[in-house]
Motif scaffolding. Sequence first.
Motif, mmCIF file in Angstrom:
data_model
loop_
_atom_site.group_PDB
_atom_site.id
_atom_site.type_symbol
_atom_site.label_atom_id
_atom_site.label_comp_id
_atom_site.label_asym_id
_atom_site.label_seq_id
_atom_site.Cartn_x
_atom_site.Cartn_y
_atom_site.Cartn_z
ATOM 1 N N VAL A 26 0.832 -1.208 0.000
ATOM 2 C CA VAL A 26 0.000 0.000 0.000
ATOM 3 C C VAL A 26 0.865 1.257 0.000
ATOM 4 C CG1 VAL A 26 -1.801 1.251 1.257
ATOM 5 C CG2 VAL A 26 -1.869 -1.247 1.155
ATOM 6 N N GLY A 27 2.052 1.154 0.596
ATOM 7 C CA GLY A 27 2.957 2.301 0.618
ATOM 8 C C GLY A 27 3.434 2.727 -0.755
ATOM 9 N N SER A 28 3.290 1.845 -1.762
ATOM 10 C CA SER A 28 3.716 2.213 -3.120
ATOM 11 C C SER A 28 2.821 3.291 -3.719
ATOM 12 C CB SER A 28 3.722 0.977 -4.027
ATOM 13 O OG SER A 28 2.416 0.436 -4.158
ATOM 14 N N LEU A 29 1.680 3.570 -3.076
ATOM 15 C CA LEU A 29 0.858 4.691 -3.533
ATOM 16 C C LEU A 29 1.653 5.993 -3.507
ATOM 17 C CD1 LEU A 29 -2.608 3.987 -1.835
ATOM 18 C CD2 LEU A 29 -2.048 3.826 -4.261
ATOM 19 N N TYR A 30 2.641 6.074 -2.627
ATOM 20 C CA TYR A 30 3.479 7.278 -2.563
ATOM 21 C C TYR A 30 4.204 7.496 -3.885
ATOM 22 C CZ TYR A 30 7.223 10.444 -1.214
ATOM 23 O OH TYR A 30 8.098 11.501 -1.159
ATOM 24 N N GLU A 31 4.830 6.438 -4.417
ATOM 25 C CA GLU A 31 5.537 6.559 -5.695
ATOM 26 C C GLU A 31 4.571 6.799 -6.848
ATOM 27 O OE1 GLU A 31 6.315 4.165 -3.480
ATOM 28 O OE2 GLU A 31 8.348 4.827 -2.938
ATOM 29 N N LEU A 32 3.329 6.334 -6.718
ATOM 30 C CA LEU A 32 2.349 6.454 -7.795
ATOM 31 C C LEU A 32 1.516 7.724 -7.731
ATOM 32 C CD1 LEU A 32 0.989 2.774 -7.914
ATOM 33 C CD2 LEU A 32 2.273 3.931 -9.724
ATOM 34 N N THR A 33 1.750 8.557 -6.711
ATOM 35 C CA THR A 33 0.884 9.722 -6.523
ATOM 36 C C THR A 33 0.829 10.608 -7.762
ATOM 37 O OG1 THR A 33 1.430 9.732 -4.173
ATOM 38 C CG2 THR A 33 0.366 11.691 -5.047
ATOM 39 N N LEU A 34 1.973 10.854 -8.377
ATOM 40 C CA LEU A 34 2.011 11.750 -9.538
ATOM 41 C C LEU A 34 1.245 11.175 -10.732
ATOM 42 C CD1 LEU A 34 3.073 14.534 -10.194
ATOM 43 C CD2 LEU A 34 5.207 13.504 -10.955
ATOM 44 N N ASN A 54 -3.964 8.921 1.915
ATOM 45 C CA ASN A 54 -3.371 9.210 3.228
ATOM 46 C C ASN A 54 -2.802 7.944 3.868
ATOM 47 O OD1 ASN A 54 -3.854 11.937 3.214
ATOM 48 N ND2 ASN A 54 -5.450 11.913 4.766
ATOM 49 N N LEU A 55 -3.561 6.845 3.770
ATOM 50 C CA LEU A 55 -3.069 5.584 4.328
ATOM 51 C C LEU A 55 -1.796 5.144 3.612
ATOM 52 C CD1 LEU A 55 -3.408 3.106 6.159
ATOM 53 C CD2 LEU A 55 -4.846 2.084 4.378
ATOM 54 N N GLY A 56 -1.754 5.348 2.294
ATOM 55 C CA GLY A 56 -0.541 5.025 1.556
ATOM 56 C C GLY A 56 0.653 5.821 2.045
ATOM 57 N N MET A 57 0.430 7.103 2.385
ATOM 58 C CA MET A 57 1.511 7.930 2.917
ATOM 59 C C MET A 57 1.973 7.406 4.280
ATOM 60 S SD MET A 57 1.752 10.062 0.398
ATOM 61 C CE MET A 57 0.997 8.836 -0.681
ATOM 62 N N ILE A 78 -0.160 10.136 12.344
ATOM 63 C CA ILE A 78 -1.369 9.506 12.894
ATOM 64 C C ILE A 78 -2.459 10.555 13.096
ATOM 65 C CG2 ILE A 78 -2.322 8.374 14.941
ATOM 66 C CD1 ILE A 78 0.381 6.914 15.210
ATOM 67 N N LEU A 79 -2.095 11.739 13.594
ATOM 68 C CA LEU A 79 -3.086 12.800 13.810
ATOM 69 C C LEU A 79 -3.693 13.253 12.487
ATOM 70 C CD1 LEU A 79 -1.606 15.109 16.602
ATOM 71 C CD2 LEU A 79 -3.308 13.302 16.808
ATOM 72 N N VAL A 80 -2.850 13.501 11.491
ATOM 73 C CA VAL A 80 -3.353 13.956 10.192
ATOM 74 C C VAL A 80 -4.305 12.919 9.597
ATOM 75 C CG1 VAL A 80 -2.695 14.413 7.796
ATOM 76 C CG2 VAL A 80 -1.420 15.490 9.658
ATOM 77 N N ASN A 81 -3.905 11.649 9.613
ATOM 78 C CA ASN A 81 -4.766 10.591 9.089
ATOM 79 C C ASN A 81 -6.073 10.500 9.863
ATOM 80 O OD1 ASN A 81 -3.703 8.135 7.053
ATOM 81 N ND2 ASN A 81 -2.127 9.580 7.693
ATOM 82 N N SER A 82 -5.997 10.598 11.180
ATOM 83 C CA SER A 82 -7.191 10.456 12.015
ATOM 84 C C SER A 82 -8.153 11.618 11.811
ATOM 85 C CB SER A 82 -6.788 10.356 13.492
ATOM 86 O OG SER A 82 -5.956 9.242 13.723
ATOM 87 N N PHE A 83 -7.631 12.844 11.811
ATOM 88 C CA PHE A 83 -8.484 14.029 11.633
ATOM 89 C C PHE A 83 -9.218 13.970 10.293
ATOM 90 C CE2 PHE A 83 -5.458 16.817 14.392
ATOM 91 C CZ PHE A 83 -5.965 16.231 15.542
ATOM 92 N N GLN A 84 -8.478 13.642 9.251
ATOM 93 C CA GLN A 84 -9.075 13.674 7.915
ATOM 94 C C GLN A 84 -10.003 12.480 7.686
ATOM 95 O OE1 GLN A 84 -5.792 14.431 5.194
ATOM 96 N NE2 GLN A 84 -5.474 16.473 6.034
ATOM 97 N N LEU A 85 -9.717 11.347 8.318
ATOM 98 C CA LEU A 85 -10.650 10.222 8.263
ATOM 99 C C LEU A 85 -11.956 10.583 8.955
ATOM 100 C CD1 LEU A 85 -11.462 7.294 7.711
ATOM 101 C CD2 LEU A 85 -10.238 6.640 9.810
ATOM 102 N N LEU A 86 -11.871 11.261 10.099
ATOM 103 C CA LEU A 86 -13.079 11.706 10.801
ATOM 104 C C LEU A 86 -13.904 12.626 9.916
ATOM 105 C CD1 LEU A 86 -14.865 12.138 13.335
ATOM 106 C CD2 LEU A 86 -13.291 13.975 14.005
ATOM 107 N N TYR A 87 -13.243 13.534 9.231
ATOM 108 C CA TYR A 87 -13.928 14.496 8.356
ATOM 109 C C TYR A 87 -14.670 13.769 7.234
ATOM 110 C CZ TYR A 87 -14.480 18.804 5.600
ATOM 111 O OH TYR A 87 -14.987 19.864 4.889
ATOM 112 N N VAL A 88 -13.992 12.809 6.606
ATOM 113 C CA VAL A 88 -14.605 12.061 5.504
ATOM 114 C C VAL A 88 -15.739 11.179 6.026
ATOM 115 C CG1 VAL A 88 -14.188 10.266 3.771
ATOM 116 C CG2 VAL A 88 -12.540 12.125 4.062
#
Length: 425
Positions: A130-138, A212-215, A231-241
């Motif tokens: 799943v971390g390969s999403l970072y390389e694929l972002t562009l 975000n999870l990929g990051m 963890i905070l950034v992922n959690s805050f934005q997951l709550l928002y979604v």
Amino acid sequence: MSSKNQAANGKASHNNEREFGGTLGAVCIPIFLPLTVLFLVCVSRSPEAAVLQWPPPLPTIDQLWDPLAALLILSWISLHAVLYLLPFGKVSEGLVLRDGARLKYPINGFHSLCISGVLLILLLMLKAPVGSLYELTLPLAACAIGVSFMLSVFLYFRSFLAPPHALALGGTTGNPLYDFFIGRELNPRIGHFDLKFFCELRPGLIGWVVINLGMLMKEVELQGSPSLAMILVNSFQLLYVADALWNEEAVLTTMDIVHDGFGFMLVFGDLAWVPFTYGLQAAFLVLHPQALSPLGAAAIITLNGIGYYIFRKSNSQKNQFRRNPAHPSVARLETIATATGKRLLVSGWWGLVRHPNYLGDLLMALAWSLPCGFSHLLPYFYLIYFTVLLIHREARDERHCRAKYGLAWETYCRHVPYRILPYIY
């Protein structure tokens, strides 16, 4: 709004009002916003992460295209199209249209989020990269932009097959560039599949969480464990979604659904802008880890909690009042009568400022950026952009409501003089 008022406003919009800079904006925005997305993704992946660096980091053609990215984008949209059609959740009616009809919508976005979460957990258990999403972002961003253009072209040409009452007010100026940008058809559908409603909260918003999870997983690969800031950034934005999808029915009363046509502006925003710019904080943290003290984390969590409380409570109060003004939770609130037969809230959250939900949104946006520290401007892009967006949207609301409610709106503004920030703006 009555049919007579809508016709009058439609005529005024057709003759005079062109939003977002008119033809010039309709030409420039579809060029510069996609370039902005690609630029910001490149900056987030560069060691300097400097928005103002010169020369700016520019992607090569090879970096923009990856067959796997195209496959992932198309598969992701297809998955959520299937989930949209599944008989989960309830079916809700939208507001009354100009022809007196009320469209029906499946309220199952939260189910789609949960199913997506289960699938992601299974992928993680199977050791999927799943971390390969970072390389694929562009290339993912480039493919999302390409899909946005193709869907917008399709929507523009199919709108000429729609009956006049199905067109958006302000979307039929006769200027092809502007109408393509702003959207001609209000609620384009293929059978019962509502394209605008689907794009509004499904593939792009849930895709934001997945990226975000990929990051986070990429940071785990590099650092051995996720940082508290990540963890905070992922959690805050997951709550928002999750909140947006849990309260999906509320989107049926928003300007996007009720007033705006479905053209490039909304398509690109839903499918490309949201997933690839709203999560820049997580992308930034991959290569630029930040130390965060327990006290600092507690303060940021508190700020996000306050913002979320204001955002949710004010939105819930507004939506309840719109759907049932006699409900016990809103029946005792002070209101102002209008010539349209509707009433305006002048107490409760909506007596504090005219847009308390925007205030909550901005507090949350600040909380998402603070875990990234103060050494770079990039993590604060969302906060800056969203401030500009909400001020512009507030101005649009102001014009719309002034034309719709007339003297009643003037009275409301005297009762509630502040727009977003109490005693300041």
